[in-house]
Design a protein around this motif. Sequence first.
Motif, PDB file in Angstrom:
ATOM      1  N   LYS A  49       0.828  -1.203   0.000  1.00  0.00           N
ATOM      2  CA  LYS A  49       0.000   0.000   0.000  1.00  0.00           C
ATOM      3  C   LYS A  49       0.869   1.263   0.000  1.00  0.00           C
ATOM      4  O   LYS A  49       0.602   2.215  -0.727  1.00  0.00           O
ATOM      5  CB  LYS A  49      -0.932  -0.004   1.208  1.00  0.00           C
ATOM      6  CG  LYS A  49      -2.056   0.984   1.104  1.00  0.00           C
ATOM      7  CD  LYS A  49      -3.107   0.656   2.156  1.00  0.00           C
ATOM      8  CE  LYS A  49      -4.471   1.081   1.731  1.00  0.00           C
ATOM      9  NZ  LYS A  49      -5.155   0.295   0.770  1.00  0.00           N
TER      10      LYS A  49
ATOM     11  N   LYS B 259       1.109   4.040  -3.027  1.00  0.00           N
ATOM     12  CA  LYS B 259       0.823   5.446  -2.721  1.00  0.00           C
ATOM     13  C   LYS B 259       1.942   6.351  -3.249  1.00  0.00           C
ATOM     14  O   LYS B 259       1.683   7.401  -3.836  1.00  0.00           O
ATOM     15  CB  LYS B 259       0.691   5.590  -1.202  1.00  0.00           C
ATOM     16  CG  LYS B 259      -0.040   6.781  -0.724  1.00  0.00           C
ATOM     17  CD  LYS B 259      -0.278   6.622   0.783  1.00  0.00           C
ATOM     18  CE  LYS B 259      -0.785   7.898   1.390  1.00  0.00           C
ATOM     19  NZ  LYS B 259      -0.952   7.812   2.825  1.00  0.00           N
TER      20      LYS B 259
ATOM     21  N   ARG C 263       1.761   6.478  -7.099  1.00  0.00           N
ATOM     22  CA  ARG C 263       0.680   7.370  -7.537  1.00  0.00           C
ATOM     23  C   ARG C 263       1.119   8.831  -7.423  1.00  0.00           C
ATOM     24  O   ARG C 263       0.907   9.631  -8.339  1.00  0.00           O
ATOM     25  CB  ARG C 263      -0.582   7.159  -6.702  1.00  0.00           C
ATOM     26  CG  ARG C 263      -1.693   8.159  -7.066  1.00  0.00           C
ATOM     27  CD  ARG C 263      -2.946   8.015  -6.229  1.00  0.00           C
ATOM     28  NE  ARG C 263      -3.647   6.818  -6.628  1.00  0.00           N
ATOM     29  CZ  ARG C 263      -3.955   5.823  -5.799  1.00  0.00           C
ATOM     30  NH1 ARG C 263      -3.634   5.879  -4.533  1.00  0.00           N
ATOM     31  NH2 ARG C 263      -4.588   4.760  -6.242  1.00  0.00           N
TER      32      ARG C 263
ATOM     33  N   SER D 170      -3.911   0.397 -11.674  1.00  0.00           N
ATOM     34  CA  SER D 170      -4.878   0.676 -10.616  1.00  0.00           C
ATOM     35  C   SER D 170      -4.643  -0.221  -9.399  1.00  0.00           C
ATOM     36  O   SER D 170      -4.601   0.259  -8.262  1.00  0.00           O
ATOM     37  CB  SER D 170      -6.303   0.475 -11.147  1.00  0.00           C
ATOM     38  OG  SER D 170      -7.235   0.673 -10.106  1.00  0.00           O
ATOM     39  N   HIS D 171      -4.483  -1.503  -9.636  1.00  0.00           N
ATOM     40  CA  HIS D 171      -4.234  -2.442  -8.525  1.00  0.00           C
ATOM     41  C   HIS D 171      -2.940  -2.094  -7.792  1.00  0.00           C
ATOM     42  O   HIS D 171      -2.888  -2.092  -6.559  1.00  0.00           O
ATOM     43  CB  HIS D 171      -4.162  -3.875  -9.034  1.00  0.00           C
ATOM     44  CG  HIS D 171      -5.484  -4.431  -9.441  1.00  0.00           C
ATOM     45  ND1 HIS D 171      -5.616  -5.642 -10.086  1.00  0.00           N
ATOM     46  CD2 HIS D 171      -6.744  -3.959  -9.309  1.00  0.00           C
ATOM     47  CE1 HIS D 171      -6.887  -5.877 -10.318  1.00  0.00           C
ATOM     48  NE2 HIS D 171      -7.594  -4.857  -9.854  1.00  0.00           N
TER      49      HIS D 171
ATOM     50  N   ASN E 283      -3.224   1.052  -5.717  1.00  0.00           N
ATOM     51  CA  ASN E 283      -4.109   0.854  -4.568  1.00  0.00           C
ATOM     52  C   ASN E 283      -3.538  -0.137  -3.558  1.00  0.00           C
ATOM     53  O   ASN E 283      -4.190  -0.463  -2.569  1.00  0.00           O
ATOM     54  CB  ASN E 283      -5.499   0.416  -5.033  1.00  0.00           C
ATOM     55  CG  ASN E 283      -6.263   1.587  -5.603  1.00  0.00           C
ATOM     56  OD1 ASN E 283      -6.488   2.575  -4.917  1.00  0.00           O
ATOM     57  ND2 ASN E 283      -6.633   1.507  -6.873  1.00  0.00           N
TER      58      ASN E 283
END
Length: 73
Positions: A8, A12, A15, A40-41, A44
């Motif tokens: 995660k 982050k 992104r 996307s996976h 996230n």
Amino acid sequence: MIQVTSAKEIGKIARKVRKLQKMDQQTAGSVANCGLTFVSHFENGKPTVQLEKALQMLDALGVRVYLDVPPES
């Protein structure tokens, strides 16, 4: 250098870097040779994404990955 302890956290960071580069997910995926669903996976923090693709994505974003290996005893 940033220490991370989870998928995660890595997602982050990826992104944030992607957005700083003003890239959308589709473009980032194309540059990294990964599909939109993967991007996307990954962003996230899905813990089961393929490591090789995750490394490709980070490389495409200019994020370098280093391993801090402990010295031999």
